[in-house]
Scaffold this active site. Structure first.
Site, PDB file in Angstrom:
ATOM      1  CG  HIS A   1      -0.338   0.028   2.591  1.00 54.43           C
ATOM      2  ND1 HIS A   1      -0.064   1.122   3.364  1.00 54.43           N
ATOM      3  CD2 HIS A   1      -0.068  -0.914   3.232  1.00 54.43           C
ATOM      4  CE1 HIS A   1       0.405   0.754   4.443  1.00 54.43           C
ATOM      5  NE2 HIS A   1       0.297  -0.455   4.622  1.00 54.43           N
TER       6      HIS A   1
ATOM      7  CG  ASP B   1      -2.559   4.013   2.864  1.00 58.73           C
ATOM      8  OD1 ASP B   1      -2.200   2.983   2.242  1.00 58.73           O
ATOM      9  OD2 ASP B   1      -3.253   4.058   3.789  1.00 58.73           O
TER      10      ASP B   1
ATOM     11  CG  ASP C   1       2.767  -0.042   8.031  1.00 58.23           C
ATOM     12  OD1 ASP C   1       2.250  -0.455   6.946  1.00 58.23           O
ATOM     13  OD2 ASP C   1       2.080   0.132   8.845  1.00 58.23           O
TER      14      ASP C   1
ATOM     15  CD  GLU D   1      -3.140  -1.688   5.591  1.00 60.26           C
ATOM     16  OE1 GLU D   1      -3.129  -2.715   6.224  1.00 60.26           O
ATOM     17  OE2 GLU D   1      -2.791  -0.503   6.171  1.00 60.26           O
ATOM     18  CD  GLU D   2      -1.418   2.018   7.715  1.00 63.08           C
ATOM     19  OE1 GLU D   2      -2.021   1.743   8.631  1.00 63.08           O
ATOM     20  OE2 GLU D   2      -0.286   1.673   7.438  1.00 63.08           O
TER      21      GLU D   2
ATOM     22  CG  ASP E   1      -0.866  -7.431   1.709  1.00 59.23           C
ATOM     23  OD1 ASP E   1      -0.232  -6.543   1.193  1.00 59.23           O
ATOM     24  OD2 ASP E   1      -1.888  -7.190   2.187  1.00 59.23           O
TER      25      ASP E   1
ATOM     26  CG  HIS F   1       0.426   2.233  12.893  1.00 56.86           C
ATOM     27  ND1 HIS F   1      -0.878   1.795  12.779  1.00 56.86           N
ATOM     28  CD2 HIS F   1       1.136   2.074  11.781  1.00 56.86           C
ATOM     29  CE1 HIS F   1      -1.084   1.165  11.773  1.00 56.86           C
ATOM     30  NE2 HIS F   1       0.076   1.313  11.057  1.00 56.86           N
TER      31      HIS F   1
END
Length: 621
Positions: free
Chosen positions: A198, A200, A233, A267-268, A296, A592
């Site tokens: 992803h 984002d 990530d 995705e986030e 993935d 995160h």
């Protein structure tokens, strides 16, 4: 990624895989030679291990003591099985290397080890990190909300940085910013393989920007780490996969099997704008079960049971999901004449009751946590001996061929093992039960006015043995007696539940956003399944890595506690792998949060892994 942590690094037993068989359909029957070849390789590895290495633990359960547990010598042997051997508890695939393209692998390994190549690769990842492709929960549709525009800058950057990829592969844009790359293979009878990542990232809280060692969107390379949001990530996977494609193109490689890459962009958040629409397109183009496998982001690798053995933990399943909203409606009035409990007080009592009644933990035979506990018992040098003994005893029964007393003893051991796992590794609660977290609370509009509405949202990650309906029933059961005490009527998910007379008000339980999700299907791990190619690729890549000094590699699949974009792709294939070829020790501060960074040299191994993954799936499946 949404809370897809590698809990092995935190002392958590890795969740694992079910033993469901893989259905062989027409597409599989078109390639009997490659399936037989893969099965033969695996069978050969097991036979050679048995006869040449004389493994006494292959049939350990035939050597039990009087109390039903394996003999001490057998236990010790099982607990110290060198990872180049195998155990029935946690069968291991043999390391798998490309045969047809063996020379290509050697050539690219040399390329990836070059200083100039590494610095150019670091620069490419750094540049991607510098583009703040943040996704928010409240984003409007693409084309309406201007906050999506940053993805156009990322696309321009990717096309400029990887021109060979975007000029050679077929490129399709879905919902403007979803990217699909198609590398057409020469054999149209082979099912394609899908790889995803992803674009984002999680937003950076402005107040924390000063706490970063280097600015969150600097992409700074300090000689060891590449810093910035998305470095781990998931722009690391996005850029690594594009590097692997470029390297293969530059060497003149042309695939036999078609490979497809799908890059989502929210995705986030909910994933509905990105993977949700990519999935619709991919199913229309390739049909249900139209892919041989899907890779993935997900689990990674580490050394949780002593530095001598590396445990790689691809995730083969995900927990389910539901956000449950509690709305408490009560009569209003002036705060100078309050009732014994305002609506906020009642809501607080309900939330305290929910936290006081967690969902039941369960260790189910054949479930992910159970199977992975056996992996740890079989291969973990420092796995606690009391837990090892309980695991073996629990595995000694439960079958139709066991007598009733043996099964009863095994069942008691299984229950003791569950309690022991929770005591030894408290974080295991997230694997063994449905979790609940009170995350949002709203109530009241003015200090001198009694609240007429108070609401909360409780997030649930649903365990493999549970279901959405079970979670809903549990909450209704906890709320009902308190509702009766406070005189509240109850509406639980559209159904009236007998409780109070309504004089105190009303409580309503509902699916907050209509996004309930059952636990995912479990990827099969049989001898002829695609999982064996993945596991063999992981082993071969780790065992050939520079600086490798462990005695062996164990591939022990786990369960994702959160959800990835794969929740939209379940219809595309049974063979879904969630794996990031990166150790948690090579991510500076996880994901995160502040100071996200990836160890640059270790990240190059991701490119090597993607290269071998493509080549192995091109010739071994």
């Amino acid at each position: 990624m949404l809370e897809s942590h590698t809990d092995l690094e935190r002392g958590v037993i890795p969740a694992s895989f079910g033993r469901s068989a893989f259905g062989v359909g027409p597409a599989a029957r078109r390639k009997p030679r490659t399936q037989r070849s893969l099965a033969f390789d695996i069978l050969k590895a097991v036979v050679v291990s048995f006869f040449l290495l004389n493994i006494p633990s292959i049939h350990w359960f035939h050597k039990n003591t009087a109390d039903g547990t394996p003999s001490l010598s057998t236990q010790v042997r099982i607990g110290a099985i060198p990872p180049n051997e195998t155990s029935e508890f946690c069968p291991q695939a043999a390391p798998l290397l490309p045969v047809k393209h063996a020379d290509l692998v050697k050539k690219l390994d040399a390329v990836y080890s070059g200083e100039d190549y590494r610095l150019a690769a670091y620069k490419a990842l750094s540049g991607a990190v510098q583009i703040p492709t943040e996704s928010y929960d409240d984003l409007g549709p693409v084309g309406v909300d201007p906050r999506w525009d940053t993805f156009a800058k990322l696309h321009e950057y990717l096309e400029k940085t990887f021109p060979a990829v975007f000029s050679t592969l077929e490129v399709t844009k879905i919902n403007t910013y979803g990217i699909v790359l198609r590398w057409q293979g020469s054999d149209a009878t082979l099912l394609p393989v899908l790889l995803t990542a992803h674009q984002d990232v999680v937003p950076v809280e402005p107040a924390t920007a000063k706490d970063w060692i280097h600015p969150p969107y600097s992409g700074h390379y300090d000689g060891t780490w590449i810093w910035g949001r998305g470095s781990g990530d998931d722009k690391s996977d996005l850029i690594a996969s594009l590097h692997a494609i470029t390297a293969l193109l530059e060497q003149g490689f042309t695939p036999t099997r078609t490979f497809v890459w799908a890059y989502g962009f929210d995705e986030e958040a909910a994933g509905t704008q990105g993977a949700g629409q990519l999935a619709v397109y991919l199913e229309k183009e390739y049909g249900a079960n139209g892919f041989a496998a899907l890779l993935d982001e997900g689990g990674s690798y580490g050394t949780p049971y002593g530095s001598s053995v590396i445990f790689a933990t691809p995730s083969l399943a995900e927990k389910g999901y539901i956000d449950i909203r509690l709305d408490v409606s009560t009569p209003g009035g002036h705060s100078s004449r309050p009732p014994p409990h305002t609506g906020i007080g009642i809501l607080a009592a309900l939330l305290v009751a929910l936290e006081a009644h967690p969902h039941d933990a369960a260790l189910v035979r054949g479930g992910s946590a159970y199977n992975s506990t056996l992996c740890a018992a079989a291969y973990g040098p420092t796995f606690p001996e009391p837990l090892r003994r309980l695991a073996f005893k629990a595995a000694a029964g439960g079958g139709s061929n066991s007598d009733a007393d043996a099964n009863a003893d095994a069942d008691r051991a299984l229950e003791e093992l569950k309690d022991a796992l929770l005591a030894a590794y408290p974080a295991n609660a997230a694997l063994l039960r449905t979790t609940q977290a009170v995350d949002l609370v709203v109530g009241g509009v003015k200090v001198n006015a009694l609240p007429e509405l108070a609401s909360a949202v409780v997030n649930h990650r649903i365990a493999q043995h549970d279901r959405v309906a079970g979670v809903q029933a549990h909450l209704a059961g906890v709320v009902r007696p308190l509702a009766a005490q406070f005189g509240l009527t109850v509406d639980a998910f559209g159904r009236a539940v007998p409780a109070g007379d309504g004089r105190g008000g009303h409580v309503r339980l509902s699916d907050a956003w209509g996004t309930a999700l059952e636990p995912s299907p479990v990827t099969p791990t049989g001898a002829g399944d695609a999982y064996q190619v993945l596991a063999g690729t992981i082993k071969a890549t780790l065992e050939s890595a520079r600086g490798y000094n462990a005695s062996g590699v164990v591939v022990a699949p786990q369960l994702v506690l959160g959800n990835t974009d794969t929740r939209y792709y379940w219809a595309l294939t049974k063979n879904i792998f969630r794996y990031k070829h990166l150790s948690e020790k090579d991510r500076f501060n996880g994901a995160h949060t502040i100071n996200e960074a990836v160890r640059a040299e270790a990240w190059i191994e991701s490119i090597r892994f993607y290269t071998r993954f493509i080549l192995n799936f091109d010739e071994h499946l």
